[in-house]
Design an enzyme around this catalytic site. Structure first.
Site, PDB file in Angstrom:
ATOM      1  N   ASN A  14       0.853  -1.228  -0.120  1.00 38.64           N
ATOM      2  CA  ASN A  14       0.077   0.018  -0.122  1.00 38.64           C
ATOM      3  C   ASN A  14       1.007   1.290   0.025  1.00 38.64           C
ATOM      4  OD1 ASN A  14      -1.731   2.081   0.626  1.00 38.64           O
ATOM      5  ND2 ASN A  14      -2.622   1.205   2.262  1.00 38.64           N
ATOM      6  N   ARG A  93      -2.055  -1.751  -3.635  1.00 35.50           N
ATOM      7  CA  ARG A  93      -3.222  -0.593  -3.629  1.00 35.50           C
ATOM      8  C   ARG A  93      -2.842   0.516  -4.900  1.00 35.50           C
ATOM      9  NH1 ARG A  93      -2.602   4.796  -0.588  1.00 35.50           N
ATOM     10  NH2 ARG A  93      -4.369   5.952  -1.117  1.00 35.50           N
ATOM     11  N   HIS A 181      -9.793   6.600  -1.128  1.00 33.82           N
ATOM     12  CA  HIS A 181     -10.081   5.936   0.273  1.00 33.82           C
ATOM     13  C   HIS A 181     -10.870   4.305   0.224  1.00 33.82           C
ATOM     14  CE1 HIS A 181      -8.491   9.408   2.913  1.00 33.82           C
ATOM     15  NE2 HIS A 181      -7.736   8.624   2.735  1.00 33.82           N
ATOM     16  N   ARG A 241      -2.691  18.813   2.919  1.00 35.72           N
ATOM     17  CA  ARG A 241      -3.753  19.261   1.839  1.00 35.72           C
ATOM     18  C   ARG A 241      -4.838  19.881   2.130  1.00 35.72           C
ATOM     19  NH1 ARG A 241      -4.989  13.083  -0.032  1.00 35.72           N
ATOM     20  NH2 ARG A 241      -2.760  12.371   0.633  1.00 35.72           N
ATOM     21  N   GLU A 381      -6.662  -1.385   5.086  1.00 37.48           N
ATOM     22  CA  GLU A 381      -6.621  -1.520   3.712  1.00 37.48           C
ATOM     23  C   GLU A 381      -5.728  -2.656   2.996  1.00 37.48           C
ATOM     24  OE1 GLU A 381      -5.006   2.335   3.876  1.00 37.48           O
ATOM     25  OE2 GLU A 381      -6.498   3.175   2.681  1.00 37.48           O
TER      26      GLU A 381
END
Ligand code: ADP
Length: 405
Positions: A14, A93, A181, A241, A381
């Site tokens: 990931n 991912r 996500h 961000r 994840e």
């Protein structure tokens, strides 16, 4: 060639813009051997953390690698020392699947070429992810690789949420809301389905609050809206961000600050959010520790909670009410203070937090009298990735025999 048992050892990778998380599974997604993370790749203070099977022991250390490939080679060497060399599959991912790629699928040369074409859609994330796919292909030429797209969860977005209010010709060029996500959201919905099957078919808001942060509105198990848009820089303010901004700022900065496109990109992706407002850190824990004595830290934390509250309100309206709210991600899972500040005053929506349960980071933190069940779920994840690899490659729960090529 002799017939060999196909290894059911699956590596989940990931890669973020400056981190690489990984997990190694042996014989099923519930059988995690080890997992860990490379943090701050290519930056000062880079660290590698490896956790054992029970996650009770972690081993942080400084290493010399300066890019994701260096980290991968370091990792493969560590695995080799432990006798883990024959993988049955590797899952990645992949942050963006563009208009073409949805469900997880085997990596092909054509796919890698197409991902290269859409690098401008996710210039921070796709290059390291493509590099890792290529590197694994070089090191293990016959190893099947599976790409798991973060955008896939949001392929159900209705047109009204998907379109951006700009000239419609841009939609044909792929400019629209994708949302991200997705691997986390898929994991959270599966967990919710396990904990409360009815709830997973109801009106749900998932709040993934980590360094990157977004919300998703989910109805009948399908994504209805999400705060990130064409890129992961949109929506909520995050660690570094900005999230949503007045579009007029781009021209203003260009005209009055001589800001180039690259500088603007850097500003909104690396210098804004919690870091930009606090001028201290992008790390929520650090800001919470400083906010009593530093007004800038306080501003940053308050803005984050206020913005999340506003998104919660708007998604509750989009869903026509709310049954379940799920907090996840490093901040959502671990910070009682942030959760209670986000939820304060939302009793009119049926959101009512139990202070003691919230303080303990309990799995269910809503009051019995509240209409909305508020949950805290640890997201994984890498487990979603591993699940996809076992499914796509048919590695199943039983060892399978194949002819080694
Ligand atoms: P990423 O998005 O990189 O996966 P994480 O989900 O691990 O990141 O989230 C990292 C964020 O979670 C950081 O801002 C960190 O400070 C925050 N965090 C972790 N633990 C706590 C805590 N106990 N209280 C507040 N914030 C926390």
């Amino acid at each position: 060639m002799p017939r060999n048992l196909t290894s059911r050892l699956v590596l989940a990778l990931n890669a973020g813009s400056s981190s690489l998380k990984f997990a190694l599974f042996d014989g099923g997604e519930s059988a995690r051997v080890t997992d860990g993370v490379f943090d701050r790749i290519g930056l000062e203070g880079m660290r590698f953390t490896l956790r054992d099977r029970s996650r009770s022991h972690s081993e942080p250390m400084a290493i010399a690698a300066t890019d994701p490939i260096g980290c991968l080679d370091f990792l493969l060497e560590r695995f080799a020392h432990g006798g883990y060399t024959a993988f049955g599959g590797v899952g990645h991912r992949v942050v963006h699947g563009g208009t073409r790629y949805g469900p997880p699928q085997r990596v092909t040369a054509a796919m890698v070429n197409e991902l290269r074409q859409i690098v401008p859609f996710a210039p921070e994330h796709l290059p390291p992810e493509i590099a890792l796919i290529t590197a694994m292909g070089e090191r293990f030429p016959t190893l099947p690789q599976v790409a798991c797209f973060d955008t896939a969860f949001h392929r159900t977005l209705p047109r009204v949420a998907r379109l951006l209010p700009i000239p419609r010709r841009y939609e044909a060029a792929g400019v629209r809301r994708y949302g991200f996500h997705g691997l986390s959201y898929e994991f959270l919905m599966a967990e919710l389905g396990r904990l409360d099957p009815n709830a997973s078919q109801g009106r749900v808001i998932l709040a993934h609050l980590g360094n990157g942060a977004s919300l998703a509105a989910v109805r009948d198990g399908a994504s209805l809206d999400t705060s990130m848009a064409f890129t992961p820089a949109a929506g909520l303010m995050m660690g570094r961000r900005s999230g949503d901004l007045d579009p007029g700022l781009a021209a203003f900065f260009a005209q009055h600050e001589d800001m180039t496109t690259e500088q603007f990109h850097h500003l909104v992706n690396h210098q804004s959010g919690l870091l930009g407002v606090s001028e201290i850190s992008s790390d929520m824990r650090e800001l919470l520790a400083r906010e009593a004595t530093d007004a800038r830290a306080h501003d940053a934390v308050e803005m984050f909670c206020y913005q999340t509250k506003k998104w919660l309100g708007s998604f509750t309206a989009a869903l026509g009410g709310l049954d379940t709210l799920v907090f996840s991600g490093g901040i959502g899972e671990n910070s009682p203070s942030i959760r209670s500040r986000i939820c304060a005053g939302l009793e009119f929506l049926g959101i009512d937090i139990d202070a003691a349960a919230n303080r303990e980071n309990a799995a269910l933190i809503s009051n019995a009298s509240g209409r909305v069940r508020v949950r805290v779920i640890h997201t994984e994840e890498e487990r979603t990735i591993a699940r996809a690899v076992y499914r796509v490659l048919g590695l199943g729960t039983q060892a399978e025999e194949t002819t080694e090529s």
